[in-house]
Design a protein around this motif. Sequence first.
Motif, PDB file in Angstrom:
ATOM      1  N   ALA A 145       0.841  -1.207   0.000  1.00  0.00           N
ATOM      2  CA  ALA A 145       0.000   0.000   0.000  1.00  0.00           C
ATOM      3  C   ALA A 145       0.871   1.251   0.000  1.00  0.00           C
ATOM      4  O   ALA A 145       0.594   2.217  -0.725  1.00  0.00           O
ATOM      5  CB  ALA A 145      -0.936  -0.016   1.202  1.00  0.00           C
ATOM      6  N   GLY A 146       1.937   1.228   0.786  1.00  0.00           N
ATOM      7  CA  GLY A 146       2.854   2.365   0.814  1.00  0.00           C
ATOM      8  C   GLY A 146       3.519   2.608  -0.528  1.00  0.00           C
ATOM      9  O   GLY A 146       3.706   3.755  -0.952  1.00  0.00           O
ATOM     10  N   GLN A 147       3.860   1.523  -1.230  1.00  0.00           N
ATOM     11  CA  GLN A 147       4.467   1.656  -2.560  1.00  0.00           C
ATOM     12  C   GLN A 147       3.477   2.238  -3.570  1.00  0.00           C
ATOM     13  O   GLN A 147       3.855   3.049  -4.417  1.00  0.00           O
ATOM     14  CB  GLN A 147       4.964   0.296  -3.047  1.00  0.00           C
ATOM     15  N   ILE A 148       2.232   1.821  -3.476  1.00  0.00           N
ATOM     16  CA  ILE A 148       1.191   2.337  -4.377  1.00  0.00           C
ATOM     17  C   ILE A 148       1.063   3.845  -4.188  1.00  0.00           C
ATOM     18  O   ILE A 148       1.060   4.618  -5.153  1.00  0.00           O
ATOM     19  CB  ILE A 148      -0.155   1.634  -4.117  1.00  0.00           C
ATOM     20  N   VAL A 149       0.958   4.258  -2.934  1.00  0.00           N
ATOM     21  CA  VAL A 149       0.802   5.684  -2.632  1.00  0.00           C
ATOM     22  C   VAL A 149       2.057   6.458  -3.039  1.00  0.00           C
ATOM     23  O   VAL A 149       1.976   7.493  -3.700  1.00  0.00           O
ATOM     24  CB  VAL A 149       0.475   5.897  -1.140  1.00  0.00           C
ATOM     25  N   ALA A 150       3.230   5.954  -2.672  1.00  0.00           N
ATOM     26  CA  ALA A 150       4.481   6.650  -2.980  1.00  0.00           C
ATOM     27  C   ALA A 150       4.688   6.817  -4.482  1.00  0.00           C
ATOM     28  O   ALA A 150       5.119   7.878  -4.945  1.00  0.00           O
ATOM     29  CB  ALA A 150       5.662   5.902  -2.367  1.00  0.00           C
ATOM     30  N   GLY A 151       4.345   5.797  -5.258  1.00  0.00           N
ATOM     31  CA  GLY A 151       4.490   5.884  -6.711  1.00  0.00           C
ATOM     32  C   GLY A 151       3.588   6.951  -7.307  1.00  0.00           C
ATOM     33  O   GLY A 151       4.014   7.742  -8.162  1.00  0.00           O
ATOM     34  N   ALA A 152       2.353   7.001  -6.841  1.00  0.00           N
ATOM     35  CA  ALA A 152       1.420   8.008  -7.357  1.00  0.00           C
ATOM     36  C   ALA A 152       1.837   9.407  -6.919  1.00  0.00           C
ATOM     37  O   ALA A 152       1.772  10.360  -7.709  1.00  0.00           O
ATOM     38  CB  ALA A 152       0.001   7.698  -6.879  1.00  0.00           C
ATOM     39  N   VAL A 153       2.262   9.535  -5.667  1.00  0.00           N
ATOM     40  CA  VAL A 153       2.715  10.838  -5.169  1.00  0.00           C
ATOM     41  C   VAL A 153       3.893  11.334  -6.000  1.00  0.00           C
ATOM     42  O   VAL A 153       3.920  12.487  -6.424  1.00  0.00           O
ATOM     43  CB  VAL A 153       3.075  10.759  -3.665  1.00  0.00           C
ATOM     44  N   GLU A 154       4.857  10.478  -6.242  1.00  0.00           N
ATOM     45  CA  GLU A 154       6.033  10.864  -7.031  1.00  0.00           C
ATOM     46  C   GLU A 154       5.631  11.292  -8.448  1.00  0.00           C
ATOM     47  O   GLU A 154       6.108  12.307  -8.944  1.00  0.00           O
ATOM     48  CB  GLU A 154       7.033   9.704  -7.079  1.00  0.00           C
ATOM     49  N   THR A 155       4.772  10.524  -9.079  1.00  0.00           N
ATOM     50  CA  THR A 155       4.318  10.865 -10.438  1.00  0.00           C
ATOM     51  C   THR A 155       3.650  12.231 -10.462  1.00  0.00           C
ATOM     52  O   THR A 155       3.948  13.065 -11.328  1.00  0.00           O
ATOM     53  CB  THR A 155       3.320   9.794 -10.947  1.00  0.00           C
TER      54      THR A 155
END
Length: 151
Positions: free
Chosen positions: A70-80
């Motif tokens: 879940a953290g990776q999903i959020v972090a990836g979208a935030v970075e994008t």
Amino acid sequence: MFYDLLIPLDGTAQADRVVQLAARAAIAGQSRLHVMCVVDPAYLTSPEDSHGIEPDGLTYPRANEQSERAGQIVAGAVETLKRMGFEVEGHLFGGDPFDAIVKNATRLRADLIIMGHRHLSRLQRLTAPSTADKVLERAPCPVLVETSPDL
């Protein structure tokens, strides 16, 4: 115009399209985006629990995997979205996805919720209504839905 957008993601293949849709709906330099992912509370761990060891010495690797994903999903979208020039915050919540989305849309005073929707058969809708359907019925603001015919 939409200034505060809530973007719930669940890690499906559709998530990238939801993020792109949010970027089209937001206004760079003016909109605040809140990317969120909801984890079953039994699997939600804090960053301090990264070793998967409870105080009593028991391990719970499955919980760590769920929280980490879940953290990776959020972090990836935030970075994008940050690369596109948006002000973005990421959030992880434990609980029922529908409840978490509606509660946080209210708490954050979201102007718009942008989320994906899975196509379900009639039987699937009767036995387990989709989160998007439930959010559409109870959201405190408009909901923009990315549908995917292939899911």
